[in-house]
Write a protein that holds these residues in place. Structure first.
Motif, PDB file in Angstrom:
ATOM      1  N   GLY A 145       0.790  -1.208   0.000  1.00 35.03           N
ATOM      2  CA  GLY A 145       0.000   0.000   0.000  1.00 35.03           C
ATOM      3  C   GLY A 145       0.826   1.263   0.000  1.00 35.03           C
ATOM      4  N   ILE A 146       0.127   2.377   0.224  1.00 37.21           N
ATOM      5  CA  ILE A 146       0.725   3.698   0.205  1.00 37.21           C
ATOM      6  C   ILE A 146       1.330   4.021   1.575  1.00 37.21           C
ATOM      7  N   THR A 147       2.539   4.531   1.562  1.00 36.21           N
ATOM      8  CA  THR A 147       3.254   4.948   2.766  1.00 36.21           C
ATOM      9  C   THR A 147       3.270   6.469   2.842  1.00 36.21           C
ATOM     10  N   MET A 148       3.138   7.014   4.048  1.00 32.02           N
ATOM     11  CA  MET A 148       3.375   8.449   4.230  1.00 32.02           C
ATOM     12  C   MET A 148       4.733   8.641   4.892  1.00 32.02           C
ATOM     13  N   SER A 149       5.561   9.496   4.304  1.00 36.14           N
ATOM     14  CA  SER A 149       6.866   9.806   4.883  1.00 36.14           C
ATOM     15  C   SER A 149       6.842  11.211   5.464  1.00 36.14           C
ATOM     16  N   ALA A 150       7.152  11.312   6.738  1.00 35.65           N
ATOM     17  CA  ALA A 150       7.131  12.591   7.458  1.00 35.65           C
ATOM     18  C   ALA A 150       8.548  13.062   7.738  1.00 35.65           C
ATOM     19  N   ASP A 151       8.673  14.334   8.074  1.00 31.41           N
ATOM     20  CA  ASP A 151       9.968  14.913   8.420  1.00 31.41           C
ATOM     21  C   ASP A 151      10.235  14.903   9.917  1.00 31.41           C
ATOM     22  N   SER A 152       9.233  14.568  10.736  1.00 35.04           N
ATOM     23  CA  SER A 152       9.449  14.534  12.177  1.00 35.04           C
ATOM     24  C   SER A 152       8.742  13.325  12.771  1.00 35.04           C
ATOM     25  N   PHE A 153       9.281  12.818  13.854  1.00 35.11           N
ATOM     26  CA  PHE A 153       8.690  11.659  14.516  1.00 35.11           C
ATOM     27  C   PHE A 153       7.486  12.054  15.358  1.00 35.11           C
ATOM     28  N   TYR A 154       7.498  13.277  15.886  1.00 32.44           N
ATOM     29  CA  TYR A 154       6.444  13.701  16.813  1.00 32.44           C
ATOM     30  C   TYR A 154       5.369  14.510  16.083  1.00 32.44           C
ATOM     31  N   ALA A 155       5.548  15.808  15.937  1.00 39.78           N
ATOM     32  CA  ALA A 155       4.484  16.644  15.380  1.00 39.78           C
ATOM     33  C   ALA A 155       4.073  16.215  13.981  1.00 39.78           C
ATOM     34  N   GLY A 156       5.028  15.833  13.152  1.00 39.83           N
ATOM     35  CA  GLY A 156       4.716  15.468  11.773  1.00 39.83           C
ATOM     36  C   GLY A 156       3.970  14.174  11.624  1.00 39.83           C
ATOM     37  N   GLN A 157       3.901  13.386  12.694  1.00 46.51           N
ATOM     38  CA  GLN A 157       3.158  12.127  12.656  1.00 46.51           C
ATOM     39  C   GLN A 157       1.944  12.163  13.572  1.00 46.51           C
ATOM     40  N   GLY A 158       1.521  13.382  13.961  1.00 48.89           N
ATOM     41  CA  GLY A 158       0.320  13.529  14.764  1.00 48.89           C
ATOM     42  C   GLY A 158       0.492  13.187  16.226  1.00 48.89           C
ATOM     43  N   ARG A 159       1.742  13.144  16.697  1.00 50.75           N
ATOM     44  CA  ARG A 159       1.999  12.881  18.113  1.00 50.75           C
ATOM     45  C   ARG A 159       2.193  14.210  18.842  1.00 50.75           C
ATOM     46  N   PRO A 160       1.910  14.242  20.140  1.00 52.72           N
ATOM     47  CA  PRO A 160       2.171  15.466  20.903  1.00 52.72           C
ATOM     48  C   PRO A 160       3.657  15.721  21.043  1.00 52.72           C
ATOM     49  N   GLY A 161       4.050  16.990  20.996  1.00 57.76           N
ATOM     50  CA  GLY A 161       5.431  17.368  21.219  1.00 57.76           C
ATOM     51  C   GLY A 161       5.702  17.620  22.688  1.00 57.76           C
ATOM     52  N   PHE A 162       6.787  18.300  22.964  1.00 58.41           N
ATOM     53  CA  PHE A 162       7.197  18.606  24.333  1.00 58.41           C
ATOM     54  C   PHE A 162       6.092  19.376  25.056  1.00 58.41           C
ATOM     55  N   GLU A 163       5.819  18.942  26.285  1.00 65.01           N
ATOM     56  CA  GLU A 163       4.797  19.537  27.139  1.00 65.01           C
ATOM     57  C   GLU A 163       3.419  19.565  26.472  1.00 65.01           C
ATOM     58  N   GLY A 164       3.156  18.523  25.637  1.00 68.38           N
ATOM     59  CA  GLY A 164       1.837  18.376  25.032  1.00 68.38           C
ATOM     60  C   GLY A 164       1.575  19.240  23.820  1.00 68.38           C
ATOM     61  N   PHE A 165       2.600  19.885  23.272  1.00 70.65           N
ATOM     62  CA  PHE A 165       2.412  20.725  22.081  1.00 70.65           C
ATOM     63  C   PHE A 165       1.747  19.920  20.963  1.00 70.65           C
ATOM     64  N   GLU A 166       0.779  20.551  20.300  1.00 69.36           N
ATOM     65  CA  GLU A 166       0.111  19.920  19.161  1.00 69.36           C
ATOM     66  C   GLU A 166       0.227  20.818  17.940  1.00 69.36           C
ATOM     67  N   ALA A 167       0.757  20.258  16.860  1.00 74.08           N
ATOM     68  CA  ALA A 167       0.874  21.005  15.612  1.00 74.08           C
ATOM     69  C   ALA A 167      -0.510  21.205  15.001  1.00 74.08           C
ATOM     70  N   ALA A 168      -0.647  22.266  14.224  1.00 75.74           N
ATOM     71  CA  ALA A 168      -1.924  22.538  13.564  1.00 75.74           C
ATOM     72  C   ALA A 168      -2.323  21.360  12.693  1.00 75.74           C
ATOM     73  N   GLY A 169      -3.531  20.869  12.872  1.00 70.36           N
ATOM     74  CA  GLY A 169      -4.050  19.761  12.077  1.00 70.36           C
ATOM     75  C   GLY A 169      -3.640  18.392  12.541  1.00 70.36           C
ATOM     76  N   SER A 170      -2.823  18.317  13.614  1.00 66.37           N
ATOM     77  CA  SER A 170      -2.333  17.006  14.041  1.00 66.37           C
ATOM     78  C   SER A 170      -3.443  16.117  14.582  1.00 66.37           C
ATOM     79  N   ASP A 171      -4.523  16.714  15.077  1.00 72.82           N
ATOM     80  CA  ASP A 171      -5.611  15.916  15.632  1.00 72.82           C
ATOM     81  C   ASP A 171      -6.340  15.124  14.555  1.00 72.82           C
TER      82      ASP A 171
END
Length: 293
Positions: free
Chosen positions: A179-205
């Motif tokens: 199937g189709i793979t998505m390749s991201a530039d970051s392990f956390y925000a770019g893959q929809g995970r919370p960053g440091f102290e719960g930071f959430e990137a726009a659209g990550s939810d």
């Protein structure tokens, strides 16, 4: 100390000290490659591309023989044979920028077939930890490939490599998905995970849900750049990753790492057989009408 070490240490040199670095600064790759420290003749036509240098000996454990030919920074290169087929492996480090450097320099020393071997997070519920995902194409959510070609250029795997990976997984009896793979530039925000102290990137939810609804199979960090550059440079490339986590079920285990390594190694042997059949039949591309037996 090498000339490269001298260059890297020049920032710490005494004021007014002269540092001579041979070669052309626009393309410092004559002979030995600048980052990989390999030369023409050091690598086989087909090269496996894990991220982690520590995976290299785990991969070569399946081979008939192996010899390290280069090791600099994150790039560790070993060449040998698998069931008589010439094969190499080069670790790329994490992410597309360093993977693209590996593709560039391996192509310059003669490699023409590249197989990403790694781990991933699955986003479809039917995928279990330890299963394999064989990439057919990739979502380019990384910035490296955009520096080479327009953003609507497709990131597709070579059909011969996909066929060889499927045949290898079938012969080894490993559970796999394509199937189709998505390749991201970051392990956390770019893959929809919370960053440091719960930071959430726009659209990550919505990121993972949107990808799942679009029938994307898995997420990792290198495949789309490798596939895109391979297509630009007319190389064969593909990717096979072991599922470490399922983002839908919440399951996570570092299980089945060696399945991807063994599958990719056998795929190189099958690709060598495909090439032999093409020469025998006088055709340019292998297809399903040509037996691998």
């Amino acid at each position: 100390m090498t000339d490269r070490d001298d260059a890297e240490g020049s920032a710490n040199a005494e004021p007014g000290a002269d540092t001579e670095v041979p070669g052309d600064s626009e393309d410092p790759n004559e002979g030995e490659q600048y980052h990989l420290e390999v030369e023409p003749g050091d690598v086989a036509d087909a090269v496996l591309l894990p991220g982690n240098p520590e995976r290299v000996p785990k991969i070569t454990a399946f081979w008939d023989d192996s010899e390290e030919v280069g090791h600099h920074r994150e790039y560790r290169t070993v060449t040998g044979t698998y069931e008589g087929a010439p094969i190499s492996v080069t670790s790329t480090g994490i992410g597309s920028p360093s993977a693209a450097i590996a593709v560039e320099e391996l192509a310059r020393v003669g490699a023409d077939t590249l197989l990403r071997v790694g781990s991933c997070g699955a986003i479809q519920p039917e995928m279990s930890v330890g299963d394999l995902v064989i990439t057919t194409g990739a979502v380019r959510q990384e910035g490296t490939s955009a520096e080479y070609v327009r953003e609507d250029y497709p990131s597709s795997a070579d059909h011969e490599v996909v066929s060889a990976l499927i045949a290898a997984a079938e012969r080894l009896g490993y559970d796999y998905h394509t199937g189709i793979t998505m390749s991201a530039d970051s392990f956390y925000a770019g893959q929809g995970r919370p960053g440091f102290e719960g930071f959430e990137a726009a659209g990550s939810d919505r990121l993972v849900d949107d990808l799942r609804e679009a029938n994307v199979a898995n997420i990792e960090m290198e495949a789309s750049a490798i596939l895109t550059l391979a297509n630009v440079y007319d190389l064969r490339a593909g990717a096979v990753c072991t599922v470490y986590a399922n983002r839908e079920t919440g399951e996570f285990r570092t299980e089945g790492e060696q399945r991807a390594a063994e599958t990719a190694s056998l795929a190189v042997k099958l690709l060598a057989r495909m090439d032999e059949i093409k020469r025998e039949r006088g055709v340019d591309r292998w297809h399903a009408g040509l037996s691998l037996e």
